[in-house]
Design an enzyme around this catalytic site. Structure first.
Site, PDB file in Angstrom:
ATOM      1  N   ASN A 243      42.786   0.216  -5.369  1.00  0.00           N
ATOM      2  CA  ASN A 243      42.820  -1.076  -4.670  1.00  0.00           C
ATOM      3  C   ASN A 243      43.986  -1.208  -3.705  1.00  0.00           C
ATOM      4  O   ASN A 243      43.876  -1.893  -2.686  1.00  0.00           O
ATOM      5  CB  ASN A 243      42.801  -2.239  -5.681  1.00  0.00           C
ATOM      6  CG  ASN A 243      43.901  -2.167  -6.704  1.00  0.00           C
ATOM      7  OD1 ASN A 243      44.414  -1.098  -7.032  1.00  0.00           O
ATOM      8  ND2 ASN A 243      44.274  -3.317  -7.239  1.00  0.00           N
TER       9      ASN A 243
ATOM     10  N   SER B 297      42.672   0.505 -15.176  1.00  0.00           N
ATOM     11  CA  SER B 297      41.968  -0.303 -16.169  1.00  0.00           C
ATOM     12  C   SER B 297      42.611  -0.187 -17.542  1.00  0.00           C
ATOM     13  O   SER B 297      43.223   0.838 -17.883  1.00  0.00           O
ATOM     14  CB  SER B 297      40.506   0.123 -16.252  1.00  0.00           C
ATOM     15  OG  SER B 297      40.388   1.374 -16.919  1.00  0.00           O
TER      16      SER B 297
ATOM     17  N   GLU C 127      50.388  -0.406 -16.017  1.00  0.00           N
ATOM     18  CA  GLU C 127      50.124  -1.669 -15.316  1.00  0.00           C
ATOM     19  C   GLU C 127      48.614  -1.815 -15.298  1.00  0.00           C
ATOM     20  O   GLU C 127      47.928  -1.117 -14.557  1.00  0.00           O
ATOM     21  CB  GLU C 127      50.734  -1.634 -13.910  1.00  0.00           C
ATOM     22  CG  GLU C 127      50.879  -3.015 -13.285  1.00  0.00           C
ATOM     23  CD  GLU C 127      49.569  -3.539 -12.720  1.00  0.00           C
ATOM     24  OE1 GLU C 127      48.922  -4.384 -13.394  1.00  0.00           O
ATOM     25  OE2 GLU C 127      49.186  -3.094 -11.643  1.00  0.00           O
TER      26      GLU C 127
ATOM     27  N   CYS D 105      44.799  -7.060  -9.512  1.00  0.00           N
ATOM     28  CA  CYS D 105      45.049  -7.467 -10.893  1.00  0.00           C
ATOM     29  C   CYS D 105      45.580  -8.890 -10.984  1.00  0.00           C
ATOM     30  O   CYS D 105      45.471  -9.523 -12.038  1.00  0.00           O
ATOM     31  CB  CYS D 105      46.042  -6.512 -11.550  1.00  0.00           C
ATOM     32  SG  CYS D 105      45.446  -4.820 -11.681  1.00  0.00           S
TER      33      CYS D 105
END
Length: 481
Positions: free
Chosen positions: A154, A230, A249, A287
């Protein structure tokens, strides 16, 4: 923009026996072809990182800082080119891709500054007890060893920067593994590192397929793992290597709380605009994107139509167009998953206020209300352009709703009251509380990470440097203190 890209093996270009294609999720066109390292090449990279670990740790600070400064200059010079590449491989709207390059510049700049300050040492008198007379403790930090950095799709450049820059700053060799969907910007980062005087073997960028990662994760020569991605993958990594130092993270279920004192029309307009923008700005693939809006009953009915209007005003379309706010998800499977979660929620009783449509890899920005608590969108991270709005009565109920999530990355609290801000900071079970804004704000120098299922450890350059190192004390004896 189609070309064949080599990976980076111990600081030099290399090609493997296989390759894979990277496609633009917006229109499916080929962006580039990337080489895949063989098992022997992966072994060579790990062996080189391990062999150079002591030399790199002893590298003068000015050498490491100069390399980081070089990357700052070159990223700045190539901003538009790299932004176009991020947009092409990721589907990210070009205006957000430009912002990502700017953030990566900041990460390397912060790292160069911290490299010059790092490891000055802390002195502690030990003569506070008679047995410590004439003794002084000097504590410094030293690298744990080579780092395996695993980056997500991302933010393919900036989150790679958050792995690489702190490692260089402390003198820890690093092997960076970019996401298979978005490896190209990380490979450009390799180009810039290759222009520096860093020791051979101190860094590699390996485009290793996910199914070959377990062996690399378990390699004992890589004692530190920094993973962003994930929850299931992150925790499986930690469970497979319990003796390694892991920074994870992971996911979030970001909440924006709008309290009763945030009540003027200007206040609600601001909240609605920020919520709409940052529930959708990376196609919701962040996130800390806004997934839940928790609104006090006194402002709820005025806020909801403003949010819907602000969401509907967003421009969805071609990510190469500077006017586009929302582009596609990383691939069509991701969009189909979001679609299935929304359909499930609506079937369970949620009301669809806007959106709810898929076109290929693009999912329309969506707002839900009356969301049943047991639906996946209520409980999990949707990682798509979807938000829900929930009515609550009072501060305590709102904070309890935030904490009801198994995740705890960041939360935003719209309030003008300083005491409320401090209560939120104490009460909310998250890694970061943003007052007067959405949970999606992140400055790259601040500690960033979560509680509960959102992971362990912290990113942010100085905090990652701490994770990559450990304290070692030296006691000096016979001193005239």
């Amino acid at each position: 923009m189609t070309s064949t890209h080599a990976f980076w093996l111990a600081g030099r270009r290399a090609t493997g026996e296989d390759s894979f294609d990277v496609s633009n999720p917006w229109d499916g066109r080929l962006v580039g072809t990337v080489g895949v390292p063989t098992d022997a090449q992966v072994e060579e990279a790990v062996a080189a990182a391990y062999a150079v670990r002591e030399e790199f740790a002893a590298t003068p600070a000015h050498v490491r800082a100069a390399a980081l400064d070089h990357v700052v200059r070159r990223l700045t010079e190539r901003t538009e080119e790299i932004a176009q590449l991020i947009s092409a491989e990721n589907g990210k709207p070009i205006k957000w891709a430009r912002g990502e390059v700017g953030r990566a510049v900041s990460v390397f700049r912060f790292a160069s500054e911290e490299a010059r300050r790092f490891n000055g040492g802390d002195a502690q008198r030990l003569d506070t007890d008679a047995g410590g007379t004439g003794r002084l403790a000097l504590t410094r930090r030293f690298p744990r060893g080579p780092v395996l950095g695993i980056a997500p799709f991302n933010f393919p450049l900036n989150l790679s920067a958050h792995k690489v820059a702190p490692a260089i700053a402390v003198g820890a060799p690093i092997i960076l593994k970019p996401a298979p969907a978005t490896p190209l910007s990380a490979l450009v980062l390799g180009e810039l590192l290759a222009e520096t005087d860093l020791p051979a073997g101190s860094w590699s960028v390996l485009t290793v397929p996910n199914d070959r990662m377990p062996a690399l994760v378990k390699d004992e020569r890589l004692p530190v793992i920094s993973f962003t991605g994930s929850g299931p993958v992150g925790y499986s990594i930690m469970e497979s290597v319990p003796r390694k130092h892991c920074t994870l993270e992971l996911g979030g279920n970001g909440a924006a709380v709008v309290l009763a004192d945030w009540a003027s029309e200007e206040d609600l307009d601001l909240a609605a605009t920020r919520i709409a923008t940052f529930s959708n700005y990376q196609g919701g693939q962040s996130c800390i994107s806004v997934q839940r809006v928790i609104a006090d009953a006194s402002v709820h009915d005025r806020l909801v139509p403003k949010i819907v209007a602000a969401v509907e005003a967003l421009v969805t379309g071609d990510p190469s167009d500077a006017a586009t706010d929302v582009g596609p998800l990383v691939d069509e499977n991701a969009a189909r998953r979001v679609e299935s979660w929304v359909d499930e929620a609506v079937a369970a009783g949620a009301r669809l206020l806007t959106g709810g449509r898929r076109d290929g890899a693009t999912y329309a920005p969506t707002v839900l209300t009356d969301l049943p608590a047991d639906t996946r969108i209520a409980c999990e991270e949707v990682f798509g352009p979807v938000l829900s709005v929930q009515r609550t009565e009072g501060e305590a109920e709102a904070f309890a709703a935030v904490n009801a999530s198994p995740y705890g990355l960041q939360a935003g609290v719209f309030t003008h009251d300083l005491q409320t801000a401090f209560r939120a900071h104490r009460a909310l079970e998250v890694g970061g509380v943003v007052i007067g804004d959405v949970p999606s704000y992140r400055a790259d120098q601040m500690p960033y990470g979560g509680a509960k299922q959102s992971g362990v450890g912290r990113e942010g350059v100085r905090y990652a440097m701490d994770d990559y190192t450990y304290e070692r004390v030296m006691v000096l004896t016979g001193l005239a203190l």
